[in-house]
Enzyme design. Structure first.
Site, mmCIF file in Angstrom:
data_model
loop_
_atom_site.group_PDB
_atom_site.id
_atom_site.type_symbol
_atom_site.label_atom_id
_atom_site.label_comp_id
_atom_site.label_asym_id
_atom_site.label_seq_id
_atom_site.Cartn_x
_atom_site.Cartn_y
_atom_site.Cartn_z
ATOM 1 N N ASN A 169 0.486 -1.261 0.279
ATOM 2 C CA ASN A 169 0.128 0.261 0.473
ATOM 3 C C ASN A 169 0.499 1.386 -0.227
ATOM 4 O OD1 ASN A 169 -1.574 2.179 0.948
ATOM 5 N ND2 ASN A 169 -3.135 0.498 1.344
ATOM 6 N N ARG A 170 0.513 2.291 -0.408
ATOM 7 C CA ARG A 170 1.390 3.349 -1.252
ATOM 8 C C ARG A 170 1.327 4.317 -0.188
ATOM 9 N NH1 ARG A 170 1.228 3.067 -6.898
ATOM 10 N NH2 ARG A 170 -1.198 2.264 -6.940
#
Length: 469
Positions: free
Chosen positions: A46-47
């Site tokens: 997840n960025r």
């Protein structure tokens, strides 16, 4: 867990916020990995943390303690739309029997100026469960989830950079001093003089043919009519939106889309009508389309403005279209409820001229369009030509020549509560208007526009039916 089997899950950890939080970012519901580590955005792909730290110009935090400190330091609140639900693993699309979170404690215990959703699922859940209760529109941002692998990191940066606006801006709805009324109210909890909430409301966004020729051109001005006003003009032709509150809430994200849609329709410019009450939202929306919006932005105002708001708008606005309604404090108070109108309007116009510089025109298919500059509008009122002439004398004597255009309007029509005052419960006569025009010519105010007397028609009032909103 069997394939597609749903499990009832309660949200396992609390929201992150404090009294100084200025933006709220909402996810949908924690993923399996986030539930395991008991914190937001726990999946290694997840960025979110990489993205938000990049936008804030900091190193990416690693531990929960570092992430929490980062959020507090940058005035960011984090929470999710759902408090509990039946869900399969981390699949947002599988969510059933959702119970929404109550955002009231966060909003009441912070200085939140704007709400954003991380992805479409969060946005749809917010729209379904939370917005009907709060009434506050949220701006949808592309998901940082691994499931949204189609969005490259640079794409996310470009879309998400709008969230930093409120982290840097000193403009606020929560102790509102955006206009000369200086109410100081928290517009999330109550309304000030303008009766506007802590988010933008608009009534129409469409191509508008009835501005000055150098604004409307041949295709029309891309005009966004905002709801509410800092004045109480008894003769307002747009009273349905300025005084009666008709309109629809719009997020900064939707406002950005509206600007680009109007440009796509062929608008010569984006025309912001009575936008001061919503300056934080408007500025965020304009910043988000910087580089995409290639036409000028027009700030169309009643003139009752604060110089600091004009300076905040100056990097985005090219053309200023202020009214200059009255010279007399008595008339300003009587007809618009603003005894100090001329004091502020005169300062505002000086500031507009300062930031705009000399008028700049461009020809488009034999149509001359104003690209930068100031047009000072004055509508002649019946029975008060002497006040009009005093205004013209001030303009000629106090403002730098060649730095502005003037538009003297004859379109006064006795709308709204104007019939409460016998002296203005009629249209102006040709004699009254011609005396004002003669005075303008004698004073050398010949650069600009003068309306035909036949312009006093109700058809110049646009229909407010939420077109384009």
């Amino acid at each position: 867990m069997a394939k597609n089997e749903l499990m009832h899950v309660e949200h396992p950890f609390p929201a992150i916020y404090d009294k100084d939080s200025r933006i709220l970012i909402l996810g949908s519901f924690p993923s399996v990995k986030s539930r395991e580590i008991n914190f937001f955005y726990g999946h290694p792909r997840n960025r979110f943390w990489k993205l938000i730290s990049h936008l804030c110009g900091e190193a990416c935090p690693e531990t929960i303690e570092e992430k929490t400190a980062f959020l507090h330091r940058n005035h960011i609140a984090l929470w999710d739309t759902i408090a509990s639900c039946d869900i399969h693993a981390s699949s947002d699309s599988s969510i059933k029997n959702a119970v929404p979170n109550d955002l009231t404690p966060i909003l009441n215990g912070s200085r939140i100026e704007a709400i954003y959703t991380n992805g479409n699922a969060s946005y749809q859940l917010y729209e379904k469960y939370i917005r009907p209760v709060l009434g506050i529109p949220a701006t949808k941002l592309p998901s940082t989830s691994p499931a949204n692998a189609a969005s490259k990191f640079d794409d996310l940066v470009n879309a998400w950079r709008r969230v930093t606006f409120h982290l840097k801006s000193t403009l606020s709805y929560r102790e509102c001093r955006l206009c000369p009324r200086n109410c100081g109210v928290d517009r999330l909890k109550t309304r000030g003089y303008c009766q506007s909430p802590a988010y933008a409301v608009a009534a129409r966004a469409a191509l508008h043919p009835w501005e000055e020729p150098c604004i409307s051109g041949g295709r029309g001005s891309g005009t966004v009519f905002f709801t509410g006003c800092t004045l109480r003009c008894c003769f307002c032709q747009n009273y349905k939106i300025s005084q009666e509150g008709f309109g629809k809430p719009v997020s900064s994200g939707r406002l950005s889309e509206i600007f680009l849609e109007l440009q796509e329709k062929g608008a010569h410019n984006i025309n912001l009508v009575t936008a001061a009450m919503y300056a934080p939202t408007v500025l965020e929306a304009l910043e988000a389309v910087r580089g995409k919006l290639t036409i000028p932005v027009v700030y169309n105002s009643g003139g009752y403005e604060k110089p600091e708001i004009i300076r905040a708008l100056a990097p985005y606005v090219s053309v200023w279209l202020p009214d200059l309604k009255y010279c007399s404090p008595h008339l300003a108070k009587k007809y618009s409820g603003a005894e100090n109108y001329f004091e502020y309007a005169s300062r505002a116009i000086r500031t507009m001229i300062e930031v705009a510089g000399e008028p700049v025109f461009e020809t488009d298919n034999d149509t001359t369009l104003l690209q930068r500059g100031v047009i000072i509008r004055h509508m002649v009122l019946p029975s008060h030509r002497d006040d009009s002439i005093r205004l013209l004398e001030w303009i000629a004597g106090e403002l730098p020549k060649g730095k502005y255009l003037i538009s003297i309007m004859s379109q006064y029509t006795p709308f709204y509560h104007s019939t409460d005052f016998r002296e203005i419960s009629r249209r102006i006569t040709s004699f009254e208007y011609n005396r004002v025009i003669d005075a303008a010519i004698e004073l050398g105010l010949t650069e600009g526009f003068m309306q035909e007397k036949s312009s006093a028609k109700e058809e110049y009032t646009p229909p407010f039916e939420l077109d384009g909103i």
